[in-house]
Design an enzyme around this catalytic site. Structure first.
Site, PDB file in Angstrom:
ATOM      1  CB  THR A   1      -0.975   0.025   1.205  1.00  0.00           C
ATOM      2  OG1 THR A   1      -1.798   1.179   1.100  1.00  0.00           O
ATOM      3  CG2 THR A   1      -0.266   0.053   2.541  1.00  0.00           C
ATOM      4  NE  ARG A   2       0.110   5.765  -4.509  1.00  0.00           N
ATOM      5  CZ  ARG A   2      -0.995   5.910  -5.236  1.00  0.00           C
ATOM      6  NH1 ARG A   2      -1.568   4.855  -5.797  1.00  0.00           N
ATOM      7  NH2 ARG A   2      -1.516   7.097  -5.415  1.00  0.00           N
TER       8      ARG A   2
ATOM      9  CG  HIS B   1      -9.143   4.486   5.862  1.00  0.00           C
ATOM     10  ND1 HIS B   1      -8.844   5.361   6.882  1.00  0.00           N
ATOM     11  CD2 HIS B   1      -8.723   5.080   4.711  1.00  0.00           C
ATOM     12  CE1 HIS B   1      -8.295   6.455   6.364  1.00  0.00           C
ATOM     13  NE2 HIS B   1      -8.191   6.301   5.056  1.00  0.00           N
TER      14      HIS B   1
ATOM     15  CG  HIS C   1      -7.104  -0.325   3.211  1.00  0.00           C
ATOM     16  ND1 HIS C   1      -7.570   0.901   3.621  1.00  0.00           N
ATOM     17  CD2 HIS C   1      -6.885  -0.223   1.881  1.00  0.00           C
ATOM     18  CE1 HIS C   1      -7.620   1.718   2.590  1.00  0.00           C
ATOM     19  NE2 HIS C   1      -7.216   1.057   1.520  1.00  0.00           N
TER      20      HIS C   1
ATOM     21  NE  ARG D   1     -12.943  -1.372  -8.890  1.00  0.00           N
ATOM     22  CZ  ARG D   1     -13.000  -0.074  -8.655  1.00  0.00           C
ATOM     23  NH1 ARG D   1     -12.399   0.450  -7.605  1.00  0.00           N
ATOM     24  NH2 ARG D   1     -13.695   0.702  -9.460  1.00  0.00           N
TER      25      ARG D   1
ATOM     26  CG  HIS E   1      -1.421  -3.660  -7.605  1.00  0.00           C
ATOM     27  ND1 HIS E   1      -1.538  -4.341  -6.419  1.00  0.00           N
ATOM     28  CD2 HIS E   1      -0.125  -3.292  -7.688  1.00  0.00           C
ATOM     29  CE1 HIS E   1      -0.364  -4.386  -5.831  1.00  0.00           C
ATOM     30  NE2 HIS E   1       0.515  -3.747  -6.578  1.00  0.00           N
TER      31      HIS E   1
ATOM     32  CG  MET F   1     -12.347  -5.158   0.565  1.00  0.00           C
ATOM     33  SD  MET F   1     -13.048  -6.795   0.632  1.00  0.00           S
ATOM     34  CE  MET F   1     -13.683  -6.852   2.290  1.00  0.00           C
TER      35      MET F   1
END
Ligand code: PPS
Length: 566
Positions: free
Chosen positions: A191-192, A196, A199, A285, A287, A326
């Site tokens: 992740t960058r 929340h 995730h 999704r 990426h 999600m």
């Protein structure tokens, strides 16, 4: 890949000492920030099986068909770009010392090839576009040096890190930790962004799906312009870690310079995590997505990265755990993958843009979206706009009225505001900061970079900077916007007074001199002015007085919330 096949490029302490002595007589290249991140991952084995910066043959092969010449899979060119002047001082077979900005030599490169690449062709091959709205393409076309140097590296030391040392691990160290903890299967999450609830839900499900432990592996090298700084993100990750069952999950920071190359980048991320000892890798999704093009469409399809990963999974040595988006299903009060949600279910979502708006305006955050501890961390970093610093950056032809409006704006802001406010007018800067510079493209760029640097420091410290140079080049204006936006607001004001009006005014007599050929490279006469495509405010002093123009800017600042609560 097992531990026996994996290796890094660092030599032992004795050899490192010897090589350091040798560097006194070697040509030496001062690494750029992106290159320091690349060197770190080359040396520590994060980029295994690379043994250095790509040579010309491997570069062509990676660009064209995602493989090194020896048949190993490798999706993103890792190249060392240097200036023409430096390239002239080295030849094939030479050893070159690669220096960290703090001065120490990190590695010695043995030059195997030296060539001038075609950046547009590289952009098409790697990013699938030459549209420079893509940050990776923009960097490649505007910020890379013109010559590439390829060759193997002898690693002397890793770059030092002064932040979050306890959360940093080399691939070797992480593999050892996994072993010690008895973690046989590990699924990595890239992740960058701040994490929340969505995730956390996603990663917990991924870990269950793969029956694996979980590695949160955020990038703390270079990410995409406008991203949240890593200091704040790491504070958020630490908070989020409390929401996983103990002993199941670990946080480690990855010093990677991202390219935002979408599908190719996803595969690269997978290989890196394999090198760090992971067995599974989450691909969601969009990426490594660079955001949208100016026409609003995406650069890559939402699931292109998953498709490409699937195609090459065998060769990558790490298994993909694919995920769709999600979403929060209100009736069930839980997160689900969008692919599993019934069509009639009521789904709640909050876009990144909306989240940032609420932060900016100090509004409530829904409890299903994030954790209160994460929101408070982010509120500390992003106070409402009324408490942030900002820069008003004027651009326009000489004589367009920039300085006059900037002075009126300065006076108005001083009247209504408590924040320290500084005017960096074109002429003032030329006298105080850039007195040795002329008006070549190179010097103008440097001049604007200096103005941008000062304005970003002012903005960071929550003051107001008003800049009023001509700033005729779009690329450097964009870079300035990106660097300042990291710290606060950036408002671009285009003073669009037409050339004939500026020339008729000719307050300084420069236009007449330029027409007579007495001044060269005069903007608008024999030097180009690239008008901004999407300025925040446009004013034209052929139809507005300076007071009216300043009012238009003040109204914009008020609308955006910069003048609240002062
Ligand atoms: S730049 O391109 O942004 O670096 O230019 P800037 O520093 O704003 O220019 C400051 C003033 O220099 C005067 N001047 C010139 N302008 C453009 N081209 C040439 N060749 C040139 N030579 C001198 C000009 O009056 C600029 O001030 P303003 O306030 O814009 O009239």
């Amino acid at each position: 890949m097992n531990d026996a096949t994996f290796c890094d490029l660092l030599v032992g302490p004795e050899r490192a000492k010897e090589s350091k002595r040798e560097t006194i007589s070697l040509a030496s290249w001062d690494l750029l920030p992106r290159q320091v991140w690349d060197v770190e991952l080359l040396l520590n084995g994060g980029f295994f099986p690379l043994t250095g910066f790509l040579n010309e043959g491997d570069y062509a092969s990676v660009c064209q068909n995602l493989h090194l010449q020896n048949g190993e899979f490798w999706p993103v060119p890792i190249t060392l770009d240097v200036s023409e002047e430096f390239a002239e001082t080295i030849s094939i077979g030479d050893r070159v010392a690669l220096r960290h900005p703090e001065g120490m030599v990190l590695a010695i490169l043995t030059v195997e090839s030296l060539w001038r690449p075609d950046p547009v062709a590289e952009a098409h091959a790697v990013f699938g576009t030459e549209n420079d709205k893509h940050p990776g393409v923009f960097e490649l076309l505007n910020q890379y040096n013109p010559v590439y140097v390829g060759g193997r590296l002898e690693g002397l030391e890793l770059p030092p890190h002064h932040t979050f040392q306890i959360l940093r691990h080399t691939p070797k160290e992480l593999r050892q930790i996994f072993k010690k903890r008895g973690w046989q299967k590990v699924v990595a999450f890239q992740t960058r962004n701040p994490m929340h609830q969505a995730h956390v839900e996603l990663t917990r499900r991924a870990s269950a799906k793969a029956e694996a432990n979980l590695l949160l592996h955020p990038v703390v090298g270079r990410t995409s312009p406008g991203d949240v700084d890593y200091y704040s993100r790491v504070r958020c990750y630490r908070q989020v870690l409390k929401h996983y069952p103990e002993q199941t999950t670990m946080l480690s920071l990855l010093p990677l310079a991202m390219r935002m190359a979408g599908p190719r980048e996803a595969l690269w991320h997978g290989i890196i995590r394999r090198n760090y000892g992971c067995t599974h890798f989450i691909v969601g999704r969009h990426h490594a997505d660079p955001g949208n093009q100016s026409n609003g469409g995406p650069f890559y399809g939402a699931y292109d990265a998953q498709d490409l990963f699937k195609k090459h999974e065998e060769q990558l040595g790490i298994q993909m755990v694919p995920f769709s988006e999600m979403v929060y299903v209100e009736d069930l009060a839980q997160y689900m993958e969008s692919s599993d949600v019934a069509a009639e279910a009521k789904v709640l979502s909050l876009s990144g843009t909306e989240f940032r708006r609420r932060l900016r305006e100090g509004l409530e955050m829904p409890s299903w979206f994030s954790y209160s501890e994460v929101v408070s961390e982010l509120r500390r970093t992003f106070p409402p706009r009324g408490q942030q610093g900002f820069t008003v950056f004027f651009t326009g032809l000489s004589g367009s009225g920039k300085s006059t409006i900037a002075n009126v704006l300065l006076a108005k802001l001083m009247e209504i505001n408590h924040r320290p406010t500084t005017l960096l007018d074109g002429d003032i800067v030329r006298k105080n900061l850039s007195s040795e510079l002329g008006f070549s493209k190179e010097h103008r760029t440097l001049n604007i970079e200096r103005i941008g640097f000062v304005a970003s420091e002012i903005t960071k410290n929550r003051g107001i900077a008003i800049c009023a140079p001509i700033a005729p080049h779009a690329a450097v204006r964009r870079r300035v916007r990106e660097s300042i936006s990291l710290h606060g607001g950036f408002v671009e004001v285009y003073v669009a007074t037409p050339l004939d009006v500026c020339e008729m005014r000719d307050r300084k007599g420069f236009y007449a001199k330029a027409r007579a050929g007495l001044i060269k490279n005069f903007t608008g006469i024999d030097d180009p002015y690239e008008a901004p495509e999407h300025p925040d405010v446009t004013v034209d002093t052929s139809c507005l007085s300076a007071d009216q123009a300043a009012q238009k800017i003040l109204l914009f600042l008020a609308k955006e919330g910069y003048l609240e609560g002062v």
